[in-house]
Each structure stands twice: as C-alpha cells, then as structure tokens.
Design an enzyme around this catalytic site. Structure first.
Site, mmCIF file in Angstrom:
data_model
loop_
_atom_site.group_PDB
_atom_site.id
_atom_site.type_symbol
_atom_site.label_atom_id
_atom_site.label_comp_id
_atom_site.label_asym_id
_atom_site.label_seq_id
_atom_site.Cartn_x
_atom_site.Cartn_y
_atom_site.Cartn_z
ATOM 1 N N GLU A 158 0.793 -1.233 0.000
ATOM 2 C CA GLU A 158 0.000 0.000 0.000
ATOM 3 C C GLU A 158 0.827 1.286 0.000
ATOM 4 O OE1 GLU A 158 -4.045 -1.594 2.219
ATOM 5 O OE2 GLU A 158 -2.673 -0.309 3.339
ATOM 6 N N GLU A 369 -5.563 -8.386 1.170
ATOM 7 C CA GLU A 369 -6.154 -8.026 2.464
ATOM 8 C C GLU A 369 -7.633 -7.777 2.281
ATOM 9 O OE1 GLU A 369 -4.556 -4.771 4.766
ATOM 10 O OE2 GLU A 369 -2.485 -5.345 4.315
#
Length: 466
Positions: A158, A369
């Site tokens: 991320e 995720e």
C-alpha cells in the site's frame, strides 16, 4: 511458475504483530521513534508474534489455510545506512519461513510494510532518492537469504497509505500536512524502488514471482454526466492508478502527469533513466487490498482537506475529503450505506468490480487483504463475531464469482489471522480470526470466525481444484 494453486490465507505486518522492538539487535524504526516520542500506544509488544510464531502458524494450518502473507522488518535485517546485515534478523525470518513450510503454509513475503528504519528517515525518508537504492540492497539481501523457500514476493504494501498518511493527512510519521509536492516525489521514489527491486529479482534469477500490493478503493458516482465521470477518473488516479497501473504497465497515468504539470507542480526530479527502469521492470502479479469503496463528486471549491478516523466511534470530527481541482467525497451518499465503526463503507460488490477493472492489466491478481475491524469483548464464553463472518462471507462470494467469470484471481487473505496493533487505532480495533489477550501474556483464543473460515476454505477448495 507452472501451475498456480489457489491461496487461502491471512495477512499481517511486522510492526503490527511482532513486538520485540529492541530484541536481537533490531534497529529503531520510524514508528518506534514517533510513537515513543509522542507517548502514544505502540507496537513494542503488539501480538508478540516474535515469540508466538510457531503457535500462530500451527493455528493457521489447523484452520485450513495454505498461505501466510507477512512482512519483513527492514530495521530488523539491515543495521545501518551502510547496509550491514543483522544475522539475528535473518535467522528469525528463516525460522519463520521454515515453520510455514513444515506446516504446509506457503510464505507470501512483503518486503516493506511501512516500518522504515529511522536511520533512513533521518535522511529524509522517501523524499530521498537514496532510499530507493537502499531498498534495492535490502531486497537483494532477502532474495539471497530465502531463495528457493519463498515463491511469492511483494515489494511494497500500500504505497498510497504510508505516503498520503505521512504527507497529506499527516496522521502517520513524519506527519506533514497537505504537502502535495512531497507526496508526488515520495510516490515517484517508491515506484522507482519497486522497479529496482524487480530488476534485481530478475537479474539474480530468483525462483518464483514478484509483485506489489496496492490498496484499492473502487470508485463510483451516482451520476453519469461528464463532470462526474471526470471526478471518477481523477479519484481513480489519486487512489489507485498511480500504484497499480505504474506497477503493471511501467508508466504513470499520462493524464495524471499532465494534470500535475498544469497545476504547477515541479516534476523535474523525474529522470529519463529512472522512467526507463520503471518501464522495463513490471510486476509478475498484483495484490489488491480491498476494504471499502469511495463515492465521489466533482470538486466544489475550497482547499484540500484529507482526514482519517483513528478513534472509531469516539471520533467527532468531519471526515469529508476534498482534493482541490480533482474531486470530493460524496458524504451524503456515503452516510446512507452500511459502514463499520471507523466510517468505512461496507460494499462487497466493490471487490468484484476491483478485480474486473484491474483485469485490463493482464497480470494474475490476489486479494491480499480484506477484513473487518471491530470492538470486541474477548473475555466471554466464546467470541461470537457474526459481523466479521458475514463480512468475509459476502466478500468471498464476490471473489468466487469473479473466479467463475474467468478473471485471473488466485488467492484471498483475511486481515488478519490474529488480533494485532492497528497503527494509531491501537489494539482495541480487532481484526483477528484469533483473539489476542493483550493483558494476559498475549494468549490466543480462536473466535467463531476462525472456525467458520476453516470450513469455508474446505467447502470451496475442491471446487477450485477442478
């Protein structure tokens, strides 16, 4: 890689779970320094995964999981700016990987999940191009140490969140607010670092595959006119495309670059030789972390405002996001949709749409995720986390529908296998399938979702093998 098996697993991050922050010659991370200096709840102990990893991996295996996505702590492995290796750090991760393999768990390794060594933060962090080359060296150390035992590598987790939180909203170190020029330079250096690591991976002929993990917020609007479509495009570039598209095709979105130029930002730091490295070294796969969509509208006016909620139900402020001349979040529409205590909209269809939209890049995809953070009383007779089960079930259904529809999706990782430290949300924001009693030697207590996920994997596994 020949035959690609479907991965059912769960995911963690080193700082959020390991603890042992100053054990075995680990160097200080930027998070260690920031949280200690500001007297904030920290990850000094976290879930104490450093000492519980064998139990945790056993629970994953007994829970039917065949993969574990974890990150390696840069300051645990590299002692200093000179790049000296800490053998004790290498030994810990070697033991962790061996334990995974012994239990039939595929190690899915992330090289960087936000815990930059403080010795590099002192030199400017990701604003300093030298850090991209230091990252390359760090990755080469990992590739050499674990080649043949790790088949799935991710460079970054991320990039959007650790950069935007550090230099836009300012809620993560180094806590700069609305520094757009700094955001742009950090994004560039991180994507260069990603390409440099991939270059080394290929030149070293490391077994397996290397990709990158991006946060993905599926962008929608409730109108279909030209202004709203442009707002969607602007938000997509801002949230997603500069990570995913650049990693997959080797170039930053051209309309985003032109918009930044027209707005007067200095892009002179972008060098032709760097852009060639980015172009020539793209990912083998992309990981998508999906939790929530964004509903946007055209920019209405005012200065840029980007806020986040680190207080859950106790937050009393306005989370309205405005990116000047780009887009705004449609707050009124967002408020009407189901959401968790931190204000994140719950919309499983967004996961399907994320897979569909990213299929244009023609690389294998993983949902790296997905999960639900909750307030939970773990000191009861059974932890009945029905909301988490419902959340995961509906998202898995959308993933399986995407698989059935022919999209190249190859795995699903719940965040997280056990409760952990959730950055500045502390430990009360629980995501785990297994509870951690932080007040009682980090005792592990499986929740209902742990057993449900075990059965869900079993029920779907045979179908996916056909």
């Amino acid at each position: 890689m020949s035959e690609r098996k479907f991965l059912w697993g769960s995911a963690t991050a080193s700082y959020q779970c390991e603890g042992a922050w100053n054990v075995d010659e680990k160097a200080e991370s930027m998070w260690d320094k920031y949280l200690h200096e500001n007297n904030l709840e920290n990850g000094d102990v976290a879930s104490d995964h450093y000492h519980h990893y064998k139990e945790d991996i056993r629970l994953m295996a007994e829970g039917g999981q065949n993969a574990y996505r974890f990150s390696i702590s840069w300051p645990r492995v590299i002692k200093n700016k000179e790049g000296d290796i800490n053998p004790k750090g290498i030994a810990f991760y070697s033991d962790l990987i061996d334990e995974c393999l012994k239990n039939g768990i595929e190690p899915y390794v992330t090289c960087y999940h936000w815990d930059l060594p403080q010795y590099w933060q002192d030199e400017g962090g990701w604003l300093n191009k030298d850090v991209a080359y230091a990252f390359k060296h760090y990755c080469e150390v990992l590739f050499k140490a674990f080649n043949g035992r790790v088949r799935y590598w991710s460079t970054f987790n991320e990039p959007k969140w650790f950069i935007f939180s550090g230099y836009m909203s300012g809620n993560y170190p180094p806590c700069h607010v609305n520094q757009v020029q700094e955001v742009i330079e950090c994004c560039y250096h991180v994507m260069l670092a990603n390409a440099l690591a991939i270059q080394s991976f290929k030149e070293m002929k490391i077994e397996g595959e290397i990709g990158m993990v991006a946060s993905y917020q599926t962008i929608y609007a409730d109108k279909d006119d030209e202004a709203y479509q442009q707002a969607i495009r602007n938000a997509d570039n801002y949230c997603n495309n500069w990570q995913v598209e650049t990693a997959c095709v080797g170039a930053f979105p051209s309309d985003m670059v032109e918009k930044l130029k027209k707005q007067g930002y200095d892009l002179s730091f972008a060098k032709a030789e760097d852009l060639k490295v980015i172009h020539d070294h793209t990912v083998d796969f992309i990981g998508l972390n999906y939790y929530s969509p964004q509903y946007v509208m055209p920019y209405q006016g005012g200065e840029t405002v980007v806020k986040v909620n680190n207080q859950g139900k106790n937050y009393k402020g306005n989370l309205h996001t405005v990116v000047k001349d780009w887009f705004e979040i449609n707050d009124e529409l967002m408020k009407q949709l189901p959401h968790n205590p931190w204000g994140m909209v719950i919309y499983p269809q967004g996961l399907y749409d994320a897979i569909k939209r990213c299929s244009k890049y023609h690389v294998p995809m993983y949902i790296t995720e997905n999960g639900l953070g909750m307030y939970e009383d773990i000191h009861q007779n059974g932890i009945h986390d029905t909301e988490r089960i419902d959340y995961i079930r509906e998202h898995v259904r959308c993933l399986l529908k995407a698989k059935e529809d022919g999209y190249d999706i190859n795995g699903y990782f719940v965040w997280s296998p056990f409760d952990l430290y959730s950055w500045k949300n502390g430990c009360e924001k629980r995501y785990g399938l297994v509870a951690v009693d932080f007040e009682n030697d980090c005792k592990r207590i499986p929740k209902d979702s742990y057993y449900w996920y075990r059965d869900e994997i079993k029920n779907n596994w045979e179908d996916l093998k056909k």
